[in-house]
Design a protein around this motif. Structure first.
Motif, PDB file in Angstrom:
ATOM      1  N   GLU A   1      38.834   4.490 113.794  1.00  0.00           N
ATOM      2  CA  GLU A   1      38.197   5.798 113.203  1.00  0.00           C
ATOM      3  C   GLU A   1      36.512   5.782 113.659  1.00  0.00           C
ATOM      4  O   GLU A   1      35.940   4.633 113.711  1.00  0.00           O
ATOM      5  N   TYR A   2      36.104   6.848 113.988  1.00  0.00           N
ATOM      6  CA  TYR A   2      34.639   6.662 114.518  1.00  0.00           C
ATOM      7  C   TYR A   2      33.607   7.452 113.581  1.00  0.00           C
ATOM      8  O   TYR A   2      34.103   8.315 112.819  1.00  0.00           O
ATOM      9  N   GLY A   3      32.538   6.736 113.557  1.00  0.00           N
ATOM     10  CA  GLY A   3      31.562   7.021 112.606  1.00  0.00           C
ATOM     11  C   GLY A   3      30.431   6.092 112.215  1.00  0.00           C
ATOM     12  O   GLY A   3      29.758   5.924 111.390  1.00  0.00           O
ATOM     13  N   THR A   4      30.553   4.956 113.259  1.00  0.00           N
ATOM     14  CA  THR A   4      29.858   3.852 113.182  1.00  0.00           C
ATOM     15  C   THR A   4      28.646   3.976 113.937  1.00  0.00           C
ATOM     16  O   THR A   4      27.880   2.748 114.053  1.00  0.00           O
ATOM     17  N   MET A   5      28.115   5.162 114.465  1.00  0.00           N
ATOM     18  CA  MET A   5      27.197   5.097 115.427  1.00  0.00           C
ATOM     19  C   MET A   5      25.962   4.631 114.841  1.00  0.00           C
ATOM     20  O   MET A   5      25.721   4.745 113.612  1.00  0.00           O
ATOM     21  N   THR A   6      25.038   3.936 115.672  1.00  0.00           N
ATOM     22  CA  THR A   6      23.644   3.351 115.173  1.00  0.00           C
ATOM     23  C   THR A   6      22.519   4.340 115.146  1.00  0.00           C
ATOM     24  O   THR A   6      21.441   4.117 114.608  1.00  0.00           O
ATOM     25  N   SER A   7      22.610   5.284 115.752  1.00  0.00           N
ATOM     26  CA  SER A   7      21.600   6.279 116.081  1.00  0.00           C
ATOM     27  C   SER A   7      22.048   7.562 116.358  1.00  0.00           C
ATOM     28  O   SER A   7      23.084   7.537 117.145  1.00  0.00           O
ATOM     29  N   MET A   8      21.267   8.587 116.456  1.00  0.00           N
ATOM     30  CA  MET A   8      21.811   9.814 116.962  1.00  0.00           C
ATOM     31  C   MET A   8      21.590   9.752 118.433  1.00  0.00           C
ATOM     32  O   MET A   8      21.744  10.918 119.241  1.00  0.00           O
ATOM     33  N   ASN A   9      21.043   8.844 118.940  1.00  0.00           N
ATOM     34  CA  ASN A   9      20.860   8.579 120.582  1.00  0.00           C
ATOM     35  C   ASN A   9      22.474   8.109 121.149  1.00  0.00           C
ATOM     36  O   ASN A   9      22.284   7.890 122.292  1.00  0.00           O
ATOM     37  N   ASP A  10      23.181   7.913 120.258  1.00  0.00           N
ATOM     38  CA  ASP A  10      24.538   7.372 120.840  1.00  0.00           C
ATOM     39  C   ASP A  10      25.104   8.438 121.724  1.00  0.00           C
ATOM     40  O   ASP A  10      25.070   9.732 121.401  1.00  0.00           O
ATOM     41  N   PRO A  11      25.662   8.058 122.919  1.00  0.00           N
ATOM     42  CA  PRO A  11      26.344   9.307 123.692  1.00  0.00           C
ATOM     43  C   PRO A  11      27.125  10.155 123.200  1.00  0.00           C
ATOM     44  O   PRO A  11      27.559  11.203 123.611  1.00  0.00           O
ATOM     45  N   GLU A  12      27.902   9.614 122.216  1.00  0.00           N
ATOM     46  CA  GLU A  12      29.011  10.487 121.608  1.00  0.00           C
ATOM     47  C   GLU A  12      28.517  11.458 120.525  1.00  0.00           C
ATOM     48  O   GLU A  12      29.303  12.262 119.930  1.00  0.00           O
ATOM     49  N   TRP A  13      27.238  11.229 120.178  1.00  0.00           N
ATOM     50  CA  TRP A  13      26.667  12.170 119.073  1.00  0.00           C
ATOM     51  C   TRP A  13      26.604  13.560 119.740  1.00  0.00           C
ATOM     52  O   TRP A  13      25.681  14.079 120.546  1.00  0.00           O
ATOM     53  N   GLU A  14      27.152  14.627 119.084  1.00  0.00           N
ATOM     54  CA  GLU A  14      27.221  16.148 119.214  1.00  0.00           C
ATOM     55  C   GLU A  14      25.928  16.517 118.564  1.00  0.00           C
ATOM     56  O   GLU A  14      25.517  17.770 118.974  1.00  0.00           O
ATOM     57  N   GLY A  15      25.577  16.135 117.234  1.00  0.00           N
ATOM     58  CA  GLY A  15      24.537  16.749 116.946  1.00  0.00           C
ATOM     59  C   GLY A  15      24.696  18.006 116.078  1.00  0.00           C
ATOM     60  O   GLY A  15      23.674  18.733 115.637  1.00  0.00           O
ATOM     61  N   ASP A  16      26.013  18.348 115.958  1.00  0.00           N
ATOM     62  CA  ASP A  16      26.163  19.647 115.098  1.00  0.00           C
ATOM     63  C   ASP A  16      26.463  19.423 113.919  1.00  0.00           C
ATOM     64  O   ASP A  16      26.737  18.296 113.465  1.00  0.00           O
ATOM     65  N   SER A  17      26.816  20.487 113.141  1.00  0.00           N
ATOM     66  CA  SER A  17      27.156  20.290 111.607  1.00  0.00           C
ATOM     67  C   SER A  17      28.461  19.396 111.509  1.00  0.00           C
ATOM     68  O   SER A  17      28.680  18.767 110.647  1.00  0.00           O
ATOM     69  N   ARG A  18      29.417  19.505 112.362  1.00  0.00           N
ATOM     70  CA  ARG A  18      30.632  18.912 112.317  1.00  0.00           C
ATOM     71  C   ARG A  18      30.537  17.452 112.599  1.00  0.00           C
ATOM     72  O   ARG A  18      31.051  16.602 111.830  1.00  0.00           O
ATOM     73  N   GLU A  19      29.493  17.131 113.426  1.00  0.00           N
ATOM     74  CA  GLU A  19      29.259  15.814 113.699  1.00  0.00           C
ATOM     75  C   GLU A  19      28.610  15.064 112.706  1.00  0.00           C
ATOM     76  O   GLU A  19      28.856  14.027 111.807  1.00  0.00           O
ATOM     77  N   HIS A  20      27.549  15.634 111.829  1.00  0.00           N
ATOM     78  CA  HIS A  20      27.085  15.340 110.738  1.00  0.00           C
ATOM     79  C   HIS A  20      28.036  15.119 109.654  1.00  0.00           C
ATOM     80  O   HIS A  20      28.223  14.134 108.804  1.00  0.00           O
ATOM     81  N   ALA A  21      28.922  16.112 109.492  1.00  0.00           N
ATOM     82  CA  ALA A  21      30.145  16.143 108.504  1.00  0.00           C
ATOM     83  C   ALA A  21      30.983  14.918 108.708  1.00  0.00           C
ATOM     84  O   ALA A  21      31.537  14.107 107.552  1.00  0.00           O
ATOM     85  N   ARG A  22      31.416  14.490 109.886  1.00  0.00           N
ATOM     86  CA  ARG A  22      32.207  13.466 110.363  1.00  0.00           C
ATOM     87  C   ARG A  22      31.414  12.025 109.917  1.00  0.00           C
ATOM     88  O   ARG A  22      32.100  11.322 109.412  1.00  0.00           O
ATOM     89  N   ARG A  23      30.270  12.116 110.003  1.00  0.00           N
ATOM     90  CA  ARG A  23      29.405  10.832 109.605  1.00  0.00           C
ATOM     91  C   ARG A  23      29.405  10.672 107.910  1.00  0.00           C
ATOM     92  O   ARG A  23      29.762   9.611 107.551  1.00  0.00           O
ATOM     93  N   ILE A  24      29.229  11.784 107.399  1.00  0.00           N
ATOM     94  CA  ILE A  24      29.365  11.844 105.821  1.00  0.00           C
ATOM     95  C   ILE A  24      30.687  11.474 105.258  1.00  0.00           C
ATOM     96  O   ILE A  24      30.798  10.406 104.604  1.00  0.00           O
ATOM     97  N   ALA A  25      31.853  12.041 105.911  1.00  0.00           N
ATOM     98  CA  ALA A  25      32.902  11.593 105.722  1.00  0.00           C
ATOM     99  C   ALA A  25      33.448  10.108 105.928  1.00  0.00           C
ATOM    100  O   ALA A  25      34.146   9.395 105.300  1.00  0.00           O
ATOM    101  N   TYR A  26      32.856   9.559 106.959  1.00  0.00           N
ATOM    102  CA  TYR A  26      33.042   8.098 107.368  1.00  0.00           C
ATOM    103  C   TYR A  26      32.375   7.403 106.289  1.00  0.00           C
ATOM    104  O   TYR A  26      32.885   6.246 105.804  1.00  0.00           O
ATOM    105  N   LEU A  27      31.186   7.865 105.613  1.00  0.00           N
ATOM    106  CA  LEU A  27      30.555   7.066 105.037  1.00  0.00           C
ATOM    107  C   LEU A  27      31.225   7.072 103.405  1.00  0.00           C
ATOM    108  O   LEU A  27      31.361   5.970 102.530  1.00  0.00           O
TER     109      LEU A  27
END
Length: 127
Positions: free
Chosen positions: A49-75
């Motif tokens: 499961e993806y969601g453990t990035m350490t910063s928004m500088n992670d190369p996988e970070w897309e920066g859109d609302s879906r990406e933020h939602a994925r991070r919240i869902a992971y948490l």
């Protein structure tokens, strides 16, 4: 570290009076429908499961609302592992969120009344 009520902090991440729309630190809006979708469809990387990035500088970070939602869902799915949020309380009438926007949104989404917080500065009582 102390426990703070989510109600006293929710104005830091809500878009106005709309309890279904969160505002991330970069001002990207995320609605509860995005979080619902991310909870139903977790993102995976190398089978994990993806969601453990350490910063928004992670190369996988897309920066859109879906990406933020994925991070919240992971948490939300891994809440027991979370660190306290960091809040500046120099002005008790206007606390500032230093770190923990996604964690605070997750707590609000889950309906938690309290969240652990570190204070970056304390207000001295005037007598």
């Amino acid at each position: 570290m102390t426990t703070m009520t989510t109600a006293s902090l929710k104005h830091l991440v809500l878009c106005g009076d709309d309890d279904d729309m969160y505002r991330m630190g970069d001002c990207t809006p995320v609605c509860t429908e995005d979080i619902d979708c991310a909870l139903r469809n977790p993102r995976r990387r190398n089978g994990q499961e993806y969601g453990t990035m350490t910063s928004m500088n992670d190369p996988e970070w897309e920066g859109d609302s879906r990406e933020h939602a994925r991070r919240i869902a992971y948490l939300i799915r891994h809440w027991q592992e979370q660190e306290p949020i960091d809040v500046c309380v120099c002005d008790p009438d206007k606390p500032g969120l230093i770190d923990g926007c996604h964690r605070l949104c997750a707590a609000l989404y889950m309906g938690l009344d309290n969240i652990e917080a570190n204070h970056c500065c304390e207000v001295e009582n005037e007598t």
